[in-house]
Design a protein around this motif. Structure first.
Motif, PDB file in Angstrom:
ATOM      1  N   LEU A 185      47.846 -21.015  88.013  1.00  0.00           N
ATOM      2  CA  LEU A 185      48.884 -21.838  87.402  1.00  0.00           C
ATOM      3  C   LEU A 185      49.801 -22.421  88.473  1.00  0.00           C
ATOM      4  O   LEU A 185      50.160 -23.614  88.415  1.00  0.00           O
ATOM      5  CB  LEU A 185      49.704 -21.015  86.405  1.00  0.00           C
ATOM      6  N   ALA A 186      50.186 -21.607  89.456  1.00  0.00           N
ATOM      7  CA  ALA A 186      51.078 -22.080  90.514  1.00  0.00           C
ATOM      8  C   ALA A 186      50.442 -23.229  91.295  1.00  0.00           C
ATOM      9  O   ALA A 186      51.097 -24.248  91.582  1.00  0.00           O
ATOM     10  CB  ALA A 186      51.419 -20.926  91.452  1.00  0.00           C
ATOM     11  N   ILE A 187      49.164 -23.091  91.640  1.00  0.00           N
ATOM     12  CA  ILE A 187      48.466 -24.147  92.379  1.00  0.00           C
ATOM     13  C   ILE A 187      48.408 -25.431  91.564  1.00  0.00           C
ATOM     14  O   ILE A 187      48.650 -26.535  92.071  1.00  0.00           O
ATOM     15  CB  ILE A 187      47.038 -23.674  92.748  1.00  0.00           C
ATOM     16  N   ILE A 188      48.097 -25.296  90.280  1.00  0.00           N
ATOM     17  CA  ILE A 188      48.005 -26.473  89.417  1.00  0.00           C
ATOM     18  C   ILE A 188      49.349 -27.178  89.310  1.00  0.00           C
ATOM     19  O   ILE A 188      49.438 -28.411  89.405  1.00  0.00           O
ATOM     20  CB  ILE A 188      47.498 -26.073  88.014  1.00  0.00           C
ATOM     21  N   LYS A 197      45.378 -36.334  91.476  1.00  0.00           N
ATOM     22  CA  LYS A 197      44.635 -36.874  90.343  1.00  0.00           C
ATOM     23  C   LYS A 197      44.117 -35.764  89.427  1.00  0.00           C
ATOM     24  O   LYS A 197      43.467 -34.825  89.880  1.00  0.00           O
ATOM     25  CB  LYS A 197      43.451 -37.716  90.838  1.00  0.00           C
ATOM     26  N   GLY A 198      44.422 -35.890  88.148  1.00  0.00           N
ATOM     27  CA  GLY A 198      43.919 -34.970  87.137  1.00  0.00           C
ATOM     28  C   GLY A 198      44.742 -33.724  86.937  1.00  0.00           C
ATOM     29  O   GLY A 198      44.482 -32.951  85.999  1.00  0.00           O
ATOM     30  N   TYR A 199      45.743 -33.503  87.777  1.00  0.00           N
ATOM     31  CA  TYR A 199      46.452 -32.233  87.719  1.00  0.00           C
ATOM     32  C   TYR A 199      47.568 -32.188  86.673  1.00  0.00           C
ATOM     33  O   TYR A 199      48.000 -31.104  86.281  1.00  0.00           O
ATOM     34  CB  TYR A 199      46.982 -31.846  89.104  1.00  0.00           C
ATOM     35  N   TRP A 200      48.051 -33.331  86.213  1.00  0.00           N
ATOM     36  CA  TRP A 200      49.034 -33.285  85.134  1.00  0.00           C
ATOM     37  C   TRP A 200      48.376 -32.842  83.834  1.00  0.00           C
ATOM     38  O   TRP A 200      48.936 -32.066  83.059  1.00  0.00           O
ATOM     39  CB  TRP A 200      49.718 -34.647  84.960  1.00  0.00           C
ATOM     40  N   ILE A 201      47.164 -33.327  83.596  1.00  0.00           N
ATOM     41  CA  ILE A 201      46.412 -32.867  82.420  1.00  0.00           C
ATOM     42  C   ILE A 201      46.075 -31.385  82.567  1.00  0.00           C
ATOM     43  O   ILE A 201      46.203 -30.600  81.622  1.00  0.00           O
ATOM     44  CB  ILE A 201      45.120 -33.692  82.246  1.00  0.00           C
ATOM     45  N   ALA A 202      45.649 -31.007  83.776  1.00  0.00           N
ATOM     46  CA  ALA A 202      45.337 -29.606  84.039  1.00  0.00           C
ATOM     47  C   ALA A 202      46.565 -28.723  83.828  1.00  0.00           C
ATOM     48  O   ALA A 202      46.461 -27.610  83.281  1.00  0.00           O
ATOM     49  CB  ALA A 202      44.814 -29.441  85.459  1.00  0.00           C
ATOM     50  N   ALA A 203      47.739 -29.213  84.253  1.00  0.00           N
ATOM     51  CA  ALA A 203      48.971 -28.438  84.088  1.00  0.00           C
ATOM     52  C   ALA A 203      49.283 -28.208  82.612  1.00  0.00           C
ATOM     53  O   ALA A 203      49.652 -27.095  82.204  1.00  0.00           O
ATOM     54  CB  ALA A 203      50.138 -29.156  84.762  1.00  0.00           C
TER      55      ALA A 203
END
Length: 283
Positions: A185-188, A197-203
């Motif tokens: 979670l911290a990395i995301i 790219k793609g990490y806001w959705i992943a978050a």
């Protein structure tokens, strides 16, 4: 507790046993084992375990082989958790109410594994929790189902060592899993703040998963509290800028304000004391 893959064992026929009872009976036992959902569940964990080991060995490579092992971890996880969900559905023990589904550990891990396999970014440490689960499930299944068919009794040294290992390290592995979920979670979140790219959705997705796990798992709640205490100790150091301390207080306030409300109101105080996807033999 997770649903149980049934063994669906069959009885050897007399005609098969007439020529060579010992050989025929042993062969039939293996065939019967291979035909069970329980064995399919086991194969999923074997695939996850082999994928995790292969990924570790090829971690320095960014090529197709490394990606293959990464995907294998989550294919195996989707298969093993999916077997349990399929059996729960066919046995009519799976409630299809949205909140009931969200409360199930098997649903939570099935969904996040499927998402890592399909749309979420490649995150190396995300394979660790699933690999650790598979170590213990594969060992337990081997001891309970494979060794007896090899005429190795429960009192044998190898069987006893497996039992002792699982008993000694199961809870420790769950604490380790919770730590890796916290780091994931911290990395995301860090990469989302850096607009990768793609990490806001992943978050958004992983935060929901993490919140559901937090509400169900005493191990994850303990890990979060321990890391909060560590960070509190770091920011309280006299040499640290006052602004940093103030910002940390504000961050904690925001987390408690927006993350404090349970998604699963009736299960917020629930606990998890075993690996998800653990079968209970139901002969």
């Amino acid at each position: 507790m997770a649903s149980t893959p049934s063994s669906n064992k069959t009885t050897p026929s007399k005609s098969n046993a007439s020529t060579n009872p010992t050989r025929s009976s042993g062969k039939t036992d293996w065939v019967s084992l291979f035909q069970t959902l329980h064995f399919a569940w086991f194969l999923g964990h074997v695939l996850t375990l082999l994928g995790g080991l292969g990924y570790l060995l090829t971690i320095r490579s960014s090529g197709a082989i490394n990606s293959f092992f990464y995907n294998a971890v989550f294919v195996g996880a989707v298969e093993s958790f999916g077997v349990l969900l399929f059996q729960s559905y066919t046995n009519k023990t799976l409630s299809l109410k949205p909140l009931d589904l969200l409360a199930l550990e098997n649903i939570q891990y099935f969904a996040i594994a499927a998402l890592f396999l399909t749309i979420l970014p490649h995150i190396a440490i995300a394979v660790v929790p699933f690999t650790l689960f598979s170590v213990f499930h594969a060992l337990s299944y081997t001891r309970s189902n494979i060794l007896p068919l090899l005429n190795i009794p429960a009192t044998a040294t190898v069987s006893s060592k497996i039992a002792d290992f699982v008993k000694t390290y199961n809870d420790k592995s769950l604490f380790l899993v919770s730590n890796f979920e916290f780091f994931t979670l911290a990395i995301i979140l860090v990469k989302a703040l850096l607009f990768r790219k793609g990490y806001w959705i992943a978050a958004a997705i992983y935060t929901v998963f993490f919140k559901l796990r937090f509400e169900k798992s005493i191990f994850l709640r303990s890990v979060v509290k321990s890391w909060e205490a560590r960070i509190d100790g770091l920011v309280s150091h006299p040499s640290l800028n006052v602004a940093v301390k103030s910002n940390w207080v504000q961050v904690k306030k925001l987390i408690r304000t927006y993350g404090g409300k349970p998604i699963l109101a009736t299960t917020a105080s629930g606990s998890s004391s075993s690996n998800p996807s653990t079968p209970q033999k139901n002969e």
